[in-house]
Design an enzyme around this catalytic site. Structure first.
Site, PDB file in Angstrom:
ATOM      1  N   ASN A  69       0.839  -1.214   0.000  1.00  0.00           N
ATOM      2  CA  ASN A  69       0.000   0.000   0.000  1.00  0.00           C
ATOM      3  C   ASN A  69       0.870   1.259   0.000  1.00  0.00           C
ATOM      4  O   ASN A  69       0.588   2.221  -0.716  1.00  0.00           O
ATOM      5  CB  ASN A  69      -0.891   0.055   1.249  1.00  0.00           C
ATOM      6  N   ASP A  74      -1.521   3.496   5.997  1.00  0.00           N
ATOM      7  CA  ASP A  74      -0.474   3.342   4.972  1.00  0.00           C
ATOM      8  C   ASP A  74      -0.499   4.520   3.999  1.00  0.00           C
ATOM      9  O   ASP A  74       0.557   4.995   3.554  1.00  0.00           O
ATOM     10  CB  ASP A  74      -0.678   2.030   4.195  1.00  0.00           C
ATOM     11  N   ASP A  97      -7.677  -0.775   0.177  1.00  0.00           N
ATOM     12  CA  ASP A  97      -6.650  -0.114   0.989  1.00  0.00           C
ATOM     13  C   ASP A  97      -6.008   1.074   0.297  1.00  0.00           C
ATOM     14  O   ASP A  97      -5.596   2.027   0.946  1.00  0.00           O
ATOM     15  CB  ASP A  97      -5.519  -1.114   1.295  1.00  0.00           C
TER      16      ASP A  97
HETATM   17  O1  KDG Z   1      -2.612  -1.396   6.861  1.00  0.00           O
HETATM   18  C1  KDG Z   1      -3.466  -2.206   6.084  1.00  0.00           C
HETATM   19  C2  KDG Z   1      -3.012  -3.617   6.281  1.00  0.00           C
HETATM   20  O2  KDG Z   1      -3.315  -4.002   7.599  1.00  0.00           O
HETATM   21  C3  KDG Z   1      -3.684  -4.602   5.350  1.00  0.00           C
HETATM   22  O3  KDG Z   1      -3.405  -4.296   4.010  1.00  0.00           O
HETATM   23  C4  KDG Z   1      -3.290  -6.011   5.612  1.00  0.00           C
HETATM   24  O4  KDG Z   1      -0.913  -5.923   5.552  1.00  0.00           O
HETATM   25  C5  KDG Z   1      -1.920  -6.199   6.160  1.00  0.00           C
HETATM   26  C6  KDG Z   1      -1.813  -6.747   7.498  1.00  0.00           C
HETATM   27  O5  KDG Z   1      -0.898  -7.522   7.705  1.00  0.00           O
HETATM   28  O6  KDG Z   1      -2.617  -6.411   8.352  1.00  0.00           O
END
Ligand code: KDG
Length: 322
Positions: A43, A265, A301
């Site tokens: 992201n 993000d 996201d």
């Molecule tokens: O910040 C968003 C993320 O939480 C999501 O894309 C999923 O990477 C992720 C995670 O491990 O929670």
């Protein structure tokens, strides 16, 4: 030989396919899902690329259709993916997002990522020369939590990038479904001590250090070593302590929340863009809050992250409706 610094940012971490409930309610009642490319570090890479940075992403994907979906999503935004390994032995991780239930405006995630290709990224697969090409290296606490292998890859890659002169950026991104506060605390503190730029949400500061107040969280996170620290406080905006020791605040922009997943993000991608482009501190934090809020209003996201031109037009009230 000095490496050519042709990237502003490299992020390292697992990409995952997100199944986001189309309807609000418990997942046992949900029948239809939208599919999005996600994963925190992906992201950030996509967000910063859309905002105009030259970005590379280091990761590992399954040699499956979900891996191809993530690779295409990154490439479509101009993210450099030469260091994304695709491996046929493990699958690409996925997660499912329940929206707006049981708390309005909140989302929760269920992971299906154990043994995923992304969790198996090893430092042996990371090209050290590639790390010399960037001005900023970014990873998060999720990479530290997912597996020992990925944690080692993130730490060692960060050290190599730093040895070549890059600034290291780290977002605490505490995920209670991956580890406990007791497990996370020492590893997160060590990562913060090795960072130049640090991000922490007030929610994460509460979970890890029992700190309830934005100023105290800022002071605590900065005390571990980074010279630029940002604490995101959701609906209460954000606060940042810059290298000159000046504290800057910005208010959140009210929005109708569709799904807040990924907003942190997007916020982080905007701060890193501002740092790379040397935006004034107030403008940088205001833009980051604005982007975070726009993303809360859009499913997925990273789909809601604007281009730099769109961001400037919205921020300067120059958006033309029709
Ligand atoms: O910040 C968003 C993320 O939480 C999501 O894309 C999923 O990477 C992720 C995670 O491990 O929670």
């Amino acid at each position: 030989m000095t490496a050519q610094r042709d990237l502003d940012l490299i992020t390292l971490g697992e990409g995952m396919v997100q199944f986001s409930a189309r309807t609000r309610g418990p997942l046992r009642q949900v029948r239809t899902y939208d599919v999005h490319a996600a994963g925190s570090e992906l992201n950030v890479a996509i967000g910063a690329a859309r905002l105009g940075l030259r970005v590379g992403w280091i990761s590992r994907l399954g040699a499956d259709d979900f891996g191809s979906l993530l690779l295409s999503a990154a490439r479509a935004e101009g993210v450099e993916t030469s260091q994304v390994v695709q491996d046929a032995t493990e699958p690409t991780g996925i997660f499912v997002v329940q929206r707006g239930y049981p708390i309005d405006g909140h989302s929760s995630s269920i992971y299906y990522r154990a043994g995923s290709a992304g969790s198996r990224l090893s430092i042996d697969e990371v090209d050290v020369d590639y790390l010399r090409r960037t001005a900023i290296f970014h990873t998060t606490g999720i990479s530290l939590a997912v597996s020992g292998e990925l944690a080692e890859a993130a730490a060692t890659a960060g050290a190599s990038a730093a040895a070549a002169g890059a600034r290291r950026s780290f977002d605490v991104n505490y995920r209670a479904k991956l580890w406990t506060p007791e497990e996370a605390r020492p590893k997160v503190e060590a990562a913060l001590a090795n960072s130049d730029i640090a991000f922490c949400s007030l929610e994460d500061a509460r979970a890890l250090w029992d700190v309830d107040d934005a100023e105290a969280a800022l002071e605590l996170v900065a005390s571990f070593g980074p010279d630029q620290t940002v604490v995101a406080c959701g609906r209460d905006g954000a606060i940042m302590l810059g290298p000159e020791g000046v504290t800057v605040r910005a208010a959140a922009v009210p929005t109708q929340v569709v799904d807040p997943t990924g907003a942190g993000d997007a916020f982080c991608a905007t701060v890193l863009t501002g740092i790379a482009r040397e935006w004034p501190a107030e403008m940088l934090l205001q833009r980051a809050c604005l982007v975070g809020s726009i993303v809360c209003g859009v499913a997925g996201d990273n789909e809601g992250i604007p281009t730099l031109d769109e961001l400037e037009r919205v921020a300067n009230n120059r958006w033309v409706h029709r």
